[in-house]
Design a protein around this motif. Structure first.
Motif, PDB file in Angstrom:
ATOM      1  N   LEU B 173      66.224  17.849  24.393  1.00  0.00           N
ATOM      2  CA  LEU B 173      65.818  16.814  24.945  1.00  0.00           C
ATOM      3  C   LEU B 173      66.532  15.604  25.009  1.00  0.00           C
ATOM      4  N   MET B 174      67.076  15.288  23.788  1.00  0.00           N
ATOM      5  CA  MET B 174      67.868  14.238  23.512  1.00  0.00           C
ATOM      6  C   MET B 174      69.142  14.370  24.137  1.00  0.00           C
ATOM      7  N   GLN B 175      69.959  15.459  23.951  1.00  0.00           N
ATOM      8  CA  GLN B 175      71.255  15.670  24.395  1.00  0.00           C
ATOM      9  C   GLN B 175      71.106  15.495  25.863  1.00  0.00           C
ATOM     10  N   GLY B 176      70.059  16.128  26.348  1.00  0.00           N
ATOM     11  CA  GLY B 176      69.828  16.280  27.914  1.00  0.00           C
ATOM     12  C   GLY B 176      69.651  15.150  28.475  1.00  0.00           C
ATOM     13  N   TYR B 177      68.802  14.009  27.804  1.00  0.00           N
ATOM     14  CA  TYR B 177      68.673  12.837  28.269  1.00  0.00           C
ATOM     15  C   TYR B 177      69.858  11.807  28.292  1.00  0.00           C
ATOM     16  N   ASP B 178      70.815  12.168  27.459  1.00  0.00           N
ATOM     17  CA  ASP B 178      72.095  11.424  27.284  1.00  0.00           C
ATOM     18  C   ASP B 178      72.782  11.564  28.641  1.00  0.00           C
ATOM     19  N   SER B 179      72.555  12.683  29.371  1.00  0.00           N
ATOM     20  CA  SER B 179      73.351  12.962  30.678  1.00  0.00           C
ATOM     21  C   SER B 179      72.606  11.993  31.868  1.00  0.00           C
ATOM     22  N   VAL B 180      71.532  12.016  31.557  1.00  0.00           N
ATOM     23  CA  VAL B 180      70.543  11.043  32.647  1.00  0.00           C
ATOM     24  C   VAL B 180      71.168   9.719  32.342  1.00  0.00           C
ATOM     25  N   ALA B 181      71.145   9.172  31.199  1.00  0.00           N
ATOM     26  CA  ALA B 181      71.460   7.938  30.588  1.00  0.00           C
ATOM     27  C   ALA B 181      72.783   7.351  31.163  1.00  0.00           C
ATOM     28  N   GLN B 204      68.200  15.587  34.647  1.00  0.00           N
ATOM     29  CA  GLN B 204      69.017  15.120  35.561  1.00  0.00           C
ATOM     30  C   GLN B 204      68.311  15.328  36.980  1.00  0.00           C
ATOM     31  N   LYS B 205      67.652  16.744  37.198  1.00  0.00           N
ATOM     32  CA  LYS B 205      67.202  16.816  38.316  1.00  0.00           C
ATOM     33  C   LYS B 205      65.684  16.132  38.436  1.00  0.00           C
ATOM     34  N   HIS B 206      65.002  16.243  37.109  1.00  0.00           N
ATOM     35  CA  HIS B 206      63.826  15.648  37.062  1.00  0.00           C
ATOM     36  C   HIS B 206      63.858  14.195  37.551  1.00  0.00           C
ATOM     37  N   PHE B 207      64.852  13.656  37.126  1.00  0.00           N
ATOM     38  CA  PHE B 207      65.243  12.043  37.326  1.00  0.00           C
ATOM     39  C   PHE B 207      65.837  11.835  38.638  1.00  0.00           C
ATOM     40  N   GLY B 208      65.971  12.916  39.393  1.00  0.00           N
ATOM     41  CA  GLY B 208      66.405  12.876  40.588  1.00  0.00           C
ATOM     42  C   GLY B 208      67.762  12.465  40.773  1.00  0.00           C
ATOM     43  N   GLN B 209      68.779  12.917  39.778  1.00  0.00           N
ATOM     44  CA  GLN B 209      70.138  12.650  39.804  1.00  0.00           C
ATOM     45  C   GLN B 209      70.710  14.007  40.257  1.00  0.00           C
ATOM     46  N   LYS B 210      72.115  14.058  40.490  1.00  0.00           N
ATOM     47  CA  LYS B 210      72.824  15.201  41.223  1.00  0.00           C
ATOM     48  C   LYS B 210      72.835  15.995  39.735  1.00  0.00           C
ATOM     49  N   GLN B 211      72.699  17.321  39.599  1.00  0.00           N
ATOM     50  CA  GLN B 211      73.008  17.868  38.466  1.00  0.00           C
ATOM     51  C   GLN B 211      74.393  18.213  37.886  1.00  0.00           C
ATOM     52  N   GLN B 212      74.700  17.684  36.816  1.00  0.00           N
ATOM     53  CA  GLN B 212      75.997  17.753  36.099  1.00  0.00           C
ATOM     54  C   GLN B 212      76.379  19.114  36.188  1.00  0.00           C
ATOM     55  N   ASN B 213      77.984  19.259  36.276  1.00  0.00           N
ATOM     56  CA  ASN B 213      78.236  20.785  35.860  1.00  0.00           C
ATOM     57  C   ASN B 213      78.956  20.630  34.833  1.00  0.00           C
TER      58      ASN B 213
END
Lengths: 324, 324
Positions: B173-181, B204-213
């Motif tokens: 969850l933490m590493q994933g949220y880093d990508s959002v941040a 990122q999907k949950h927060f409406g961002q384009k998903q990272q590759n």
């Protein structure tokens, strides 16, 4: 006097009680004359408390009457995360506003049973909102994934291929930490809360506190015979109007009469035994026992006067004659 | 020029790479001329970076050279919680001081490969320390327990009856949220990070961002043939003295020579192919290929001059004669 106290304690530890952890220690503590801190957490997941949720409140009241300090925790933080202990599927996360709205009337409802003026009242956001990943990580470290997955309702959902969200892992940590925050000596909860209640002991141990004892009370069935639950619309609410409340109690099945007497009233156990025997030996019509039950329950929440009126109304409306 | 760019991109997406998600989209993005945000997270779990951890840094450098924005995240928050992705048992929670101490020299070590002045550098406590139960609950809600338990290393530990702590659930969850941040376009990580890397896409999907590759690079073996890992003392560290570093590279098994050339140097692939063929056809002694490898690696971290001295020292000491 001491003998009288022992009797009271024995009733508290047995009436409507499914399990006590650790019973010997709790009995000793209750007899010691020490003022214990008795914890009850209530999550505002629906606007109304019902008779099923009142069972724990009765246990609180009994202990309050013995002079112990009751500590009520309104779960404004836990309510958002949501506990699925008693559910066979995920529960949605609630909006903070919904939780706040539901909370508004809770104090009033609770005050129908316990003396809220003598109670210590908290919202668990007081301490839970201050926790971040570091603390939550430390708490989570005290639990294993295997223990969590082995919880009955979780195991069954996993087996059935139903989704269990990682959010659900957080709930017991929160409820458990509540016990640390308020230094609970005793926590009261339903049997469906077993894992969450034990989480309190686990975290208290980690934080060097004496582990709380636990009184687990039975769950009761609602008007449709399934477990009483706001999700199922089969509840008898503490705020129901006298006539509605009376009618709903009259609609329960006969085999629940004694269970309701034990769990939802404070009619002495001796009298309840009598009624039980009379029903068994067919000396009274279960319907009449139910009239007494409904009267007792409405009396608790609306007073004797209104209870009598509700009884009269019920009899006039549904029996078509007046028995009084 | 465009052809040249395509070639470079194809090398970036293949050299040392185990898997790319989603390859077609990433290739298109890299060709589009857009400046992408390339994320790499580094947890300070030990004081030294090693050649195995440098593989991702090389990939960062390649993308930096193409003009993309590299974003380095030092995991001062994640480091405390601890990731067990690459471990067959629990990793202890680190003390915050240990993490801080380990972090001190990381920038310097990283700067041996990438241009740290052009990089965007963060500590993930910047955003993770601000999160509480509500936010963490919302993030956790995006993941299922079944997915988590099915992760290869978790599944194997559960099967072997080893403890998996609930703390470990928090890490992705933490590493994933880093990508959002940091709004990552691309994240680079080892194959053992698969679940954590995908967590970024999920959130990122949950927060409406384009998903990272995602570019997943291979892991390499250390001096004892097992996966290179600080926990096992089989690492070649970026801070090792020239002679030590040279000697350690010389001690790897022959079958790792080509793998090391590909993953730990930037010797052109054409030359590596030549060496591979020469070894296969026994035109050169693997020991001589290893001398070239050790020289290349020491050159990267200490410059050509010291690399030559280390080579001379090694030959004089261990071969007893001078080949130069």
């Amino acid at each position: 006097m001491s003998n009288n106290l022992e009797q009271k304690i024995d009733e508290i530890l047995s009436r409507g009680v499914a399990e006590v952890i650790d019973k010997a220690d709790l009995r000793k503590e209750l007899l010691s004359g020490k003022k214990l801190r008795i914890k009850l957490g209530i999550d505002p997941t629906s606007p109304n408390l019902h008779l099923g949720r009142a069972i724990t409140l009765w246990k609180m009241k009994d202990l309050e009457d013995l002079g112990h300090q009751i500590v009520l925790i309104f779960g404004d933080a836990t309510g958002v995360i949501g506990d699925t202990s008693d559910k066979d599927s995920e529960r949605p996360m609630l909006q903070e506003e919904t939780v706040k709205k539901n909370l508004e009337t809770y104090k009033e409802q609770v005050a129908k049973i316990i003396n809220i003026k003598k109670a210590e009242v908290h919202f668990n956001s007081e301490w839970l909102a201050k926790l971040g990943y570091n603390e939550i990580g430390e708490h989570a470290d005290q639990f294993s994934l295997a223990e969590f997955s082995a919880r009955e309702n979780i195991r069954e959902r996993l087996k059935a291929g139903k989704r269990v969200s990682l959010r659900e892992v957080l709930y017991p940590l929160m409820q458990g930490y509540d016990s640390v925050a308020i230094k609970a000596d005793v926590e009261i909860g339903g049997t469906d809360q077993r894992f969450n209640l034990l989480a309190g002991r686990n975290l208290q141990k980690h934080f060097g506190q004496k582990q709380q004892n636990i009184i687990m009370v039975n769950l009761i069935e609602g008007t449709d015979g399934r477990k009483m639950s706001s999700s199922w619309g089969n509840t008898i609410n503490l705020t129901d109007e006298p006539n509605d409340m009376f009618g709903k109690v009259m609609s329960i099945t006969d085999d629940l009469i004694i269970k309701y007497f034990i769990h939802c009233t404070r009619v002495p156990m001796k009298r309840i035994k009598e009624i039980e025997n009379q029903i068994k030996s067919e000396k009274i019509n279960p319907r009449d026992a139910k009239l007494e039950l409904a009267f007792e329950i409405v009396k608790i929440y609306h007073g004797e006067n209104k209870a009598q009126k509700a009884k009269d109304y019920f009899i006039n409306t549904f029996f078509g004659y007046n028995t009084s």
